[in-house]
Design a protein around this motif. Structure first.
Motif, mmCIF file in Angstrom:
data_model
loop_
_atom_site.group_PDB
_atom_site.id
_atom_site.type_symbol
_atom_site.label_atom_id
_atom_site.label_comp_id
_atom_site.label_asym_id
_atom_site.label_seq_id
_atom_site.Cartn_x
_atom_site.Cartn_y
_atom_site.Cartn_z
ATOM 1 N N PHE A 130 0.841 -1.203 0.000
ATOM 2 C CA PHE A 130 0.000 0.000 0.000
ATOM 3 C C PHE A 130 0.870 1.244 0.000
ATOM 4 N N ILE A 131 0.240 2.365 -0.327
ATOM 5 C CA ILE A 131 0.940 3.646 -0.465
ATOM 6 C C ILE A 131 0.390 4.614 0.574
ATOM 7 N N SER A 132 1.276 5.221 1.350
ATOM 8 C CA SER A 132 0.829 6.185 2.353
ATOM 9 C C SER A 132 0.382 7.476 1.665
ATOM 10 N N ASN A 136 3.708 9.276 0.213
ATOM 11 C CA ASN A 136 3.759 8.351 -0.925
ATOM 12 C C ASN A 136 4.765 7.224 -0.699
ATOM 13 N N GLN A 137 5.077 6.955 0.560
ATOM 14 C CA GLN A 137 5.922 5.818 0.900
ATOM 15 C C GLN A 137 5.172 4.527 0.561
ATOM 16 N N LEU A 155 -6.406 4.056 1.945
ATOM 17 C CA LEU A 155 -5.130 4.091 1.228
ATOM 18 C C LEU A 155 -5.155 3.149 0.025
ATOM 19 N N LEU A 156 -4.489 3.572 -1.050
ATOM 20 C CA LEU A 156 -4.373 2.736 -2.233
ATOM 21 C C LEU A 156 -3.514 1.508 -1.920
#
Length: 220
Positions: A130-132, A136-137, A155-156
């Motif tokens: 997943f992406i924060s 964008n971590q 979150l994506l």
């Protein structure tokens, strides 16, 4: 007790009072609320089915015992137990889903606006991440049979089958009776936004946007 001491005790108790008032699990004033789906959803959830009409079948669901409908072109099948299919979870802050991955199957980048997901691998090996939203971590793991991974609300995130010749199966639970689902590819290319607009907001070539709109059923 002095007024000052009383005020101190009240202020000290405020966090605990807030927890009691705001926690959904503690705020229930009845045992259950089976969703009366025909009456429609509301910001507070579905209204309750009259208790006189509630039976054991309202708390039982077989929808995850087989593979769900196939989602193309991703080679996966998804069966859900959200409130719209399993009215018994209404108001309880839980739901579930089953994902069957064919070899090469992918759950593309997507989000659940209404709930956190906890994924359990039943069979196979999955790549997952997943992406924060803050930095964008990207947080990625390889998941094996019996592993769990959590995806914070909104979150994506994604999963895909690492087995070239084997299928994989995962079960997900959610912190909401209706967590929602937004698949990024469908959001971008299954809509009727004009191609030039999608090109501008995605920085993709217009020809590529047309190809993707054709693939995902979009127009414009």
């Amino acid at each position: 007790m002095t007024m000052a001491n009383a005020m101190f005790l009240l202020l000290a108790a405020m966090p605990f009072l807030s927890l009691l008032l705001l926690s959904p699990s503690l705020a229930l004033n009845q045992d259950f609320c089976i969703a009366d789906l025909p009456r429609g959803d509301t910001p507070a959830g579905y209204p309750c089915k009259p208790q006189a009409g509630v039976t054991a079948d309202d708390f039982y669901y077989r929808g995850l015992n087989t593979t769900g409908p196939t989602i193309n072109p991703f080679n996966i099948g998804i069966a859900s137990a959200f409130v719209t299919k399993f009215p018994g979870v209404n108001g309880l802050g839980i739901s579930a889903a089953r994902v069957d991955f064919a070899p090469g199957g992918v759950v593309p980048l997507h989000s659940h606006p209404g709930g956190t997901e906890l994924l359990f691998v039943v069979e196979g090996t999955l790549a997952s991440g997943f992406i924060s939203s803050a930095t964008n971590q990207v947080y990625t793991k390889t998941l094996y049979k019996g592993d769990l991974m959590v995806f914070p609300q909104g979150l994506l995130h994604y999963q895909y089958n690492l087995g070239n010749d084997t299928a994989a199966v995962a079960l997900s639970s959610y912190s909401s009776a209706n967590p929602g689902l937004m698949i990024l590819d469908f959001a971008l290319f299954a809509n009727n936004l004009p191609t030039d607009v999608v090109s501008k907001v995605t920085v993709l070539d217009e020809l590529e946007v047309r190809k993707l709109k054709a693939l995902f059923g979009g127009s414009g």
